[in-house]
Design a protein around this motif. Structure first.
Motif, PDB file in Angstrom:
ATOM      1  N   PRO A  26      73.106  17.433  82.595  1.00  0.00           N
ATOM      2  CA  PRO A  26      74.037  17.012  83.657  1.00  0.00           C
ATOM      3  C   PRO A  26      74.046  15.509  83.898  1.00  0.00           C
ATOM      4  O   PRO A  26      75.110  14.917  84.092  1.00  0.00           O
ATOM      5  N   SER A  29      75.927  13.866  81.188  1.00  0.00           N
ATOM      6  CA  SER A  29      77.373  14.080  81.331  1.00  0.00           C
ATOM      7  C   SER A  29      77.962  12.997  82.233  1.00  0.00           C
ATOM      8  O   SER A  29      79.023  12.445  81.939  1.00  0.00           O
ATOM      9  N   PHE A  30      77.259  12.688  83.314  1.00  0.00           N
ATOM     10  CA  PHE A  30      77.740  11.619  84.194  1.00  0.00           C
ATOM     11  C   PHE A  30      77.739  10.269  83.473  1.00  0.00           C
ATOM     12  O   PHE A  30      78.620   9.445  83.699  1.00  0.00           O
ATOM     13  N   LEU A 148      70.473  16.176  92.355  1.00  0.00           N
ATOM     14  CA  LEU A 148      71.768  16.155  91.674  1.00  0.00           C
ATOM     15  C   LEU A 148      72.632  17.324  92.128  1.00  0.00           C
ATOM     16  O   LEU A 148      73.842  17.193  92.339  1.00  0.00           O
ATOM     17  N   GLY A 149      71.987  18.482  92.311  1.00  0.00           N
ATOM     18  CA  GLY A 149      72.721  19.656  92.783  1.00  0.00           C
ATOM     19  C   GLY A 149      73.327  19.407  94.161  1.00  0.00           C
ATOM     20  O   GLY A 149      74.472  19.785  94.433  1.00  0.00           O
ATOM     21  N   TRP A 152      76.244  16.757  93.884  1.00  0.00           N
ATOM     22  CA  TRP A 152      77.137  16.963  92.738  1.00  0.00           C
ATOM     23  C   TRP A 152      78.602  16.680  93.070  1.00  0.00           C
ATOM     24  O   TRP A 152      79.280  15.900  92.409  1.00  0.00           O
ATOM     25  N   ARG A 153      79.084  17.334  94.128  1.00  0.00           N
ATOM     26  CA  ARG A 153      80.515  17.258  94.443  1.00  0.00           C
ATOM     27  C   ARG A 153      80.965  15.847  94.829  1.00  0.00           C
ATOM     28  O   ARG A 153      81.911  15.321  94.231  1.00  0.00           O
ATOM     29  N   LEU A 156      80.832  13.575  91.835  1.00  0.00           N
ATOM     30  CA  LEU A 156      81.951  13.830  90.931  1.00  0.00           C
ATOM     31  C   LEU A 156      83.223  13.158  91.469  1.00  0.00           C
ATOM     32  O   LEU A 156      83.971  12.522  90.716  1.00  0.00           O
ATOM     33  N   TYR A 179      72.209   7.828  92.098  1.00  0.00           N
ATOM     34  CA  TYR A 179      72.426   8.183  90.696  1.00  0.00           C
ATOM     35  C   TYR A 179      71.625   7.267  89.773  1.00  0.00           C
ATOM     36  O   TYR A 179      70.993   7.718  88.817  1.00  0.00           O
ATOM     37  N   GLU A 218      81.158  21.418  85.289  1.00  0.00           N
ATOM     38  CA  GLU A 218      79.910  22.180  85.353  1.00  0.00           C
ATOM     39  C   GLU A 218      79.586  22.809  84.010  1.00  0.00           C
ATOM     40  O   GLU A 218      78.446  22.812  83.564  1.00  0.00           O
ATOM     41  N   ALA A 221      78.123  20.200  81.779  1.00  0.00           N
ATOM     42  CA  ALA A 221      76.732  19.860  82.116  1.00  0.00           C
ATOM     43  C   ALA A 221      75.773  20.914  81.576  1.00  0.00           C
ATOM     44  O   ALA A 221      74.747  20.592  80.973  1.00  0.00           O
TER      45      ALA A 221
END
Lengths: 271, 264
Positions: A26, A29-30, A148-149, A152-153, A156, A179, A218, A221
């Motif tokens: 994940p 991915s960012f 991170l969880g 997350w939103r 993003l 981050y 998602e 990730a």
């Protein structure tokens, strides 16, 4: 094929590699979405300076890594905001990456080679991971995963468009800082597995390999984590069977997966 | 902030100064938007339009001046450009959901708003695959989903074909009529500006002139900025049914005289 797991050090290596791959999915991915591949490379290059400084002042080298990575992240993230800057971020990254690496190498020269095994830091030493290494490695990985969880939103949303997110009330600067902190921590982890020179590959290759197969952020990730895990497994197995260096073998395995997934893309969407 | 007794004022900027690297971009510029009002910011490239918008939104801290926003003001913002990296797998629907709290992001509501802005057909498309015009409609939908008191639109018709442009302006007007929100937009199309705006602010580093579209189009600074041809066209456009030819100076010819390059 799995008889390589008969050795304890291989089991520890696999456990360490899987933890790093899981969190690198994940987070990597960012890195890909935010176009921060070179930023990640800069962080990892500066890690050697952290290790050397940590050893010089008699502290835990990993602590040194996180502190130096953080300073570099802050310089890049917040020192380069002015629209009047005459150097591009690209140039600044190059200067910091190689400047800190060189400083690290110079600082390392002040330490005797017993205390600082340069090769193991540059190319990773996953087979030498101890049980206590594993404990803090899992501790950091789980902490980063939880944070991170939670963010997350909004993270993003900030990744899609920073100013739009700001107007919509997302605390963009705080998220960015968080981050970068997480990235610094994961760079320190991944360094154990593949070494300073290959850290970025563990962040971006699995994520890039996951992209053609994903339809949501998602999915990408999770697929990146799986892909990273497969690379760790394949790389370690190859290293056991053919006696290849383990860190680079893991990266080569990831590269093979990346090429396979790109072929899937080429078959599905001929251009 | 004290002194803001005007009811209906959503946002107000006074004497805004901004400079980048010693070059003054805005000098004593300002703007005010009231509920139910469409305010249009016009001016040449580099006039500081986007900078003023960013100051109003709180995205940049001006070197001087004050910005007053009504407490609790909900802003729907449509940025000038939005490019999403193709590496990010994101559908239009998901993009819309990111702009609002999870509980308010019902799929039905997102679809309805997307239909309202005329982009219902792209709901499930990857956001990188839609056209520029569709993107503008999607951005407008995202701004609307927040139930804004104030819509801030930075060049909302950019990349939209001519037919789509007037349709999009009509949608914006309709939104204002329907919801009573204030609208602040940056626009290049002077004809549309003059036809569909309550208040025009003509900006070129400083405020050249501001007011009702008709007044502004006669203002000498406006004429100096956009040239007599444009000014004449706009004036004719507006004055064909009134015959008060008190237009300023030599700039605007009467529409029956021969010197006009404004005739169709």
């Amino acid at each position: 094929m799995t008889d390589f797991l008969a050795d304890d050090f291989m089991v520890r290596a696999l456990l360490a590699g899987l933890a790093v791959a899981a969190i690198a999915g994940p987070l990597g991915s960012f890195v890909v979405w935010r176009r921060m591949a070179y930023f990640g490379a800069t962080l990892s290059h500066s890690a050697l300076l952290g290790i050397a400084l940590g050893l010089l002042v008699g502290a835990e080298p990993m602590l040194g890594v996180i502190v130096v990575c953080l300073v570099v992240a802050l310089i890049l993230g917040f020192g380069h905001r002015r629209r009047t800057a005459i150097l591009s971020e690209d140039t600044l990254l190059g200067i910091l990456a190689h400047g800190t690496l060189a400083m690290g190498l110079v600082a390392a020269a002040f330490l005797d080679s017993v205390r600082l095994d340069l090769t193991s830091y540059l190319f990773g030493d996953i087979l030498a991971i101890t049980t206590s290494d594993l404990v803090w490695l899992y501790g950091v990985a789980v902490t980063v995963a939880v944070i991170l969880g939670l963010i997350w939103r909004p993270l993003l949303a900030a990744t899609v468009h920073e100013e739009l997110a700001l107007v919509e009330g997302v605390p963009v600067q705080a998220l960015k800082l968080g981050y970068m902190l997480m990235l610094a921590a994961v760079v320190a982890l991944a360094m154990k597995v593949v070494g300073i020179l290959l850290v970025t590959s563990l962040l971006i290759i699995p994520a890039a390999a996951a992209r053609p197969l994903a339809r949501t952020p998602e999915q990408m990730a999770v697929l990146a984590s799986i892909c990273g895990g497969l690379s760790v497994f394949g790389g370690l197995a190859a290293s056991y069977i053919a006696d290849t260096p383990s860190g680079p073998s893991i990266v080569v395995a990831a590269l093979v997966l990346f090429i396979c997934s790109q072929s899937v893309l080429a078959i599905r969407k001929p251009r | 902030m004290p002194g803001n007794t005007d009811t209906g004022v959503l946002v107000k900027a006074i004497d805004i100064n901004v400079s980048y690297g010693g070059r003054s971009v805005l000098h004593k510029a300002g703007a005010e938007v009231r509920a139910g009002e469409i305010v249009n910011l016009i001016g040449p490239n580099g006039a500081g339009k986007t900078t003023l918008v960013r100051a109003l939104l709180g995205l940049l801290e001006p070197a001087g001046g004050t910005v007053v926003r009504r407490p609790g003001l909900k802003i729907g913002y449509m940025p000038q450009r939005l490019v999403i990296d193709p590496a990010l797998p994101l559908t239009v629907n998901r993009f819309l959901a990111l702009g609002i709290p999870r509980h308010a992001a019902g799929l039905g509501r997102r679809r309805a708003v997307l239909e309202e802005t005329g982009a219902g057909q792209v709901a499930d498309s990857p956001i990188q695959d839609i056209s520029g015009g569709e993107m503008q409609r999607v951005l407008l939908a995202r701004a609307l989903l927040r139930d804004p008191d104030l819509l801030v639109l930075d060049e909302p018709v950019q990349g939209v074909d001519l037919g789509g442009q007037s349709e999009l302006y009509a949608i914006i007007r309709h939104i204002r009529d329907d919801r009573g929100c204030g609208v602040l937009m940056v626009s290049h199309d002077l004809h549309v500006v003059m036809a569909a705006t309550d208040h025009v602010i003509c900006l070129n580093n400083h405020i050249c002139c501001a007011g009702h579209p008709v007044t502004v189009s006669r203002h000498p600074e406006f004429v100096a900025l956009f040239g007599p041809t444009v000014a004449a066209e706009l004036s004719v456009y507006h004055h064909e049914h009134d015959h008060e030819h008190d237009i300023h100076g030599s700039v605007v010819p009467l529409h029956e005289d021969g010197g006009g390059n404004h005739h169709d």
